[in-house]
Design a protein around this motif. Structure first.
Motif, mmCIF file in Angstrom:
data_model
loop_
_atom_site.group_PDB
_atom_site.id
_atom_site.type_symbol
_atom_site.label_atom_id
_atom_site.label_comp_id
_atom_site.label_asym_id
_atom_site.label_seq_id
_atom_site.Cartn_x
_atom_site.Cartn_y
_atom_site.Cartn_z
ATOM 1 N N PRO A 162 0.833 -1.207 0.000
ATOM 2 C CA PRO A 162 0.000 0.000 0.000
ATOM 3 C C PRO A 162 0.866 1.254 0.000
ATOM 4 C CG PRO A 162 0.096 -0.913 2.205
ATOM 5 C CD PRO A 162 0.831 -1.882 1.307
ATOM 6 N N VAL A 163 0.399 2.288 -0.675
ATOM 7 C CA VAL A 163 1.109 3.567 -0.682
ATOM 8 C C VAL A 163 0.116 4.697 -0.453
ATOM 9 C CG1 VAL A 163 3.000 2.817 -2.170
ATOM 10 C CG2 VAL A 163 0.918 3.703 -3.195
ATOM 11 N N TYR A 164 0.633 5.855 -0.005
ATOM 12 C CA TYR A 164 -0.214 6.983 0.362
ATOM 13 C C TYR A 164 0.282 8.239 -0.351
ATOM 14 C CZ TYR A 164 -1.554 3.743 4.046
ATOM 15 O OH TYR A 164 -1.986 2.636 4.729
ATOM 16 N N PRO A 165 -0.631 9.003 -0.978
ATOM 17 C CA PRO A 165 -0.217 10.210 -1.711
ATOM 18 C C PRO A 165 0.256 11.303 -0.771
ATOM 19 C CG PRO A 165 -2.607 10.056 -1.619
ATOM 20 C CD PRO A 165 -2.086 8.768 -1.049
ATOM 21 N N VAL A 166 1.208 12.103 -1.278
ATOM 22 C CA VAL A 166 1.747 13.241 -0.528
ATOM 23 C C VAL A 166 1.440 14.507 -1.309
ATOM 24 C CG1 VAL A 166 3.801 14.329 0.413
ATOM 25 C CG2 VAL A 166 3.591 11.830 0.446
ATOM 26 N N GLY A 167 0.568 15.344 -0.781
ATOM 27 C CA GLY A 167 0.236 16.597 -1.444
ATOM 28 C C GLY A 167 -0.353 16.380 -2.829
ATOM 29 N N ARG A 168 -0.019 17.291 -3.745
ATOM 30 C CA ARG A 168 -0.563 17.238 -5.093
ATOM 31 C C ARG A 168 0.428 16.722 -6.130
ATOM 32 N NH1 ARG A 168 -4.018 22.922 -5.597
ATOM 33 N NH2 ARG A 168 -5.437 22.539 -3.820
ATOM 34 N N ASP A 169 1.609 16.353 -5.685
ATOM 35 C CA ASP A 169 2.617 15.820 -6.601
ATOM 36 C C ASP A 169 2.200 14.407 -7.015
ATOM 37 O OD1 ASP A 169 4.839 14.816 -7.911
ATOM 38 O OD2 ASP A 169 6.281 15.628 -6.486
ATOM 39 N N ARG A 170 1.963 14.211 -8.309
ATOM 40 C CA ARG A 170 1.465 12.915 -8.797
ATOM 41 C C ARG A 170 2.477 11.797 -8.620
ATOM 42 N NH1 ARG A 170 3.180 11.336 -13.844
ATOM 43 N NH2 ARG A 170 1.320 10.029 -14.068
ATOM 44 N N CYS A 171 3.735 12.129 -8.365
ATOM 45 C CA CYS A 171 4.749 11.103 -8.176
ATOM 46 C C CYS A 171 5.282 11.063 -6.752
ATOM 47 C CB CYS A 171 5.900 11.316 -9.164
ATOM 48 S SG CYS A 171 5.469 10.965 -10.884
ATOM 49 N N ALA A 172 4.540 11.664 -5.819
ATOM 50 C CA ALA A 172 4.965 11.683 -4.422
ATOM 51 C C ALA A 172 4.071 10.762 -3.596
ATOM 52 C CB ALA A 172 4.919 13.102 -3.872
ATOM 53 N N TYR A 173 4.651 9.689 -3.074
ATOM 54 C CA TYR A 173 3.927 8.725 -2.242
ATOM 55 C C TYR A 173 4.833 8.270 -1.113
ATOM 56 C CZ TYR A 173 0.427 8.395 -5.949
ATOM 57 O OH TYR A 173 -0.554 8.693 -6.867
ATOM 58 N N THR A 174 4.199 7.797 -0.044
ATOM 59 C CA THR A 174 4.937 7.205 1.062
ATOM 60 C C THR A 174 4.397 5.813 1.315
ATOM 61 O OG1 THR A 174 3.392 8.157 2.667
ATOM 62 C CG2 THR A 174 5.397 9.427 2.157
ATOM 63 N N TYR A 175 5.212 4.975 2.002
ATOM 64 C CA TYR A 175 4.789 3.609 2.301
ATOM 65 C C TYR A 175 3.791 3.563 3.452
ATOM 66 C CZ TYR A 175 8.569 1.955 -0.721
ATOM 67 O OH TYR A 175 9.395 1.711 -1.790
ATOM 68 N N THR A 176 3.842 4.576 4.348
ATOM 69 C CA THR A 176 2.894 4.698 5.451
ATOM 70 C C THR A 176 2.412 6.147 5.467
ATOM 71 O OG1 THR A 176 4.664 5.240 7.016
ATOM 72 C CG2 THR A 176 4.054 2.911 6.810
ATOM 73 N N PRO A 177 1.323 6.447 6.174
ATOM 74 C CA PRO A 177 0.773 7.815 6.134
ATOM 75 C C PRO A 177 1.795 8.911 6.387
ATOM 76 C CG PRO A 177 -0.771 6.353 7.201
ATOM 77 C CD PRO A 177 0.463 5.540 6.954
ATOM 78 N N ARG A 178 2.767 8.692 7.246
ATOM 79 C CA ARG A 178 3.791 9.700 7.519
ATOM 80 C C ARG A 178 5.183 9.093 7.432
ATOM 81 N NH1 ARG A 178 1.277 13.108 12.681
ATOM 82 N NH2 ARG A 178 -0.679 13.735 11.649
#
Length: 240
Positions: A162-178
């Protein structure tokens, strides 16, 4: 005239938005077909050359990150061949040799899939509908041939991750919410991901570990419209 049997299989990752868990779809095996033979010019490979290929070290350039836009298809081909030969040598098979015409044909099919929005061994492009047509159009001589397909993300997202989006950058994700930012794949990690998944699929594995094949060409093209940043449509070709 000898009859040619072509085994073709494909593999695709499914994706969804927001929190995403990637699970590969079941591979689909294309029925075998018979097509006319074309004679390649065969050359004996010295045992020393085979041993050198099996014991080769990965190219340092494999650690380069996959750029946005256009990737280095020649470098990806080399990385996929490296991991494919490592698997073949581990099973006691002769390594495959690079074939520029196979690589060019693979690049063309990947580009067509991205440009026209399809993912299949059957192409809507006239004169390139089947793998055999694409090989003939590319000037590839062969007696037997096969094709593997797959898609992968430019980001380092594994199956079931699972991955979580960061802001509005379409290529910015994290493995956990923070948590940790998801990195961009290297050529090595992309090639290893593709080859590992092909080996885990019975149909793809038969192609990759087939002793009848002696030549290899692979490529991939970035699809900027892919979900979760860019996706890559990859094509791997074998000939003997």
């Amino acid at each position: 005239m000898l009859r040619l049997q072509v085994a073709m299989v494909l593999l695709m990752l499914a994706g969804c938005a927001e929190r995403v868990v990637h699970r590969p779809a079941e591979p689909r095996i294309i029925p075998r077909v018979s097509i006319p033979e074309a004679q390649p010019q065969e050359r004996a490979v010295p045992k020393q050359a085979l041993a050198a290929t099996c014991n080769a070290r990965p190219d340092g350039a494999f650690q380069n990150r996959i750029p946005a836009g256009a990737l280095d298809t020649a470098l990806l081909d080399k990385a996929i061949l490296f991991h494919s030969n490592r698997a073949r040598c581990g099973m006691g098979l002769n390594p495959l040799g690079p074939d520029p015409r196979l690589q060019a044909t693979a690049t063309g099919h990947s580009a067509d899939m991205v440009r026209l929005g399809f993912f299949d061994h059957t192409s809507p492009v006239p004169g390139k509908t089947t793998m055999s047509e694409r090989l003939r159009a590319g000037g590839v001589a062969y007696r037997t041939a096969a094709e593997n397909l797959a898609t992968a993300k430019r980001l380092e997202i594994g199956d079931g991750q699972p991955v979580y989006p960061v802001g509005r950058d379409r290529c910015a994700y994290t493995y956990t919410p923070r948590g940790q930012r998801v990195p961009v794949r290297t050529y090595d990690s992309l090639a290893n991901n593709l080859v590992t998944r092909w080996l885990e699929s019975p149909g793809h594995r038969r192609n990759l570990l087939n002793a009848d094949y002696t030549r290899h060409g692979a490529s991939g093209v970035i699809d900027p419209a892919g979900q979760l940043c860019d996706s890559i449509s990859a094509t791997q070709l074998f000939a003997g």
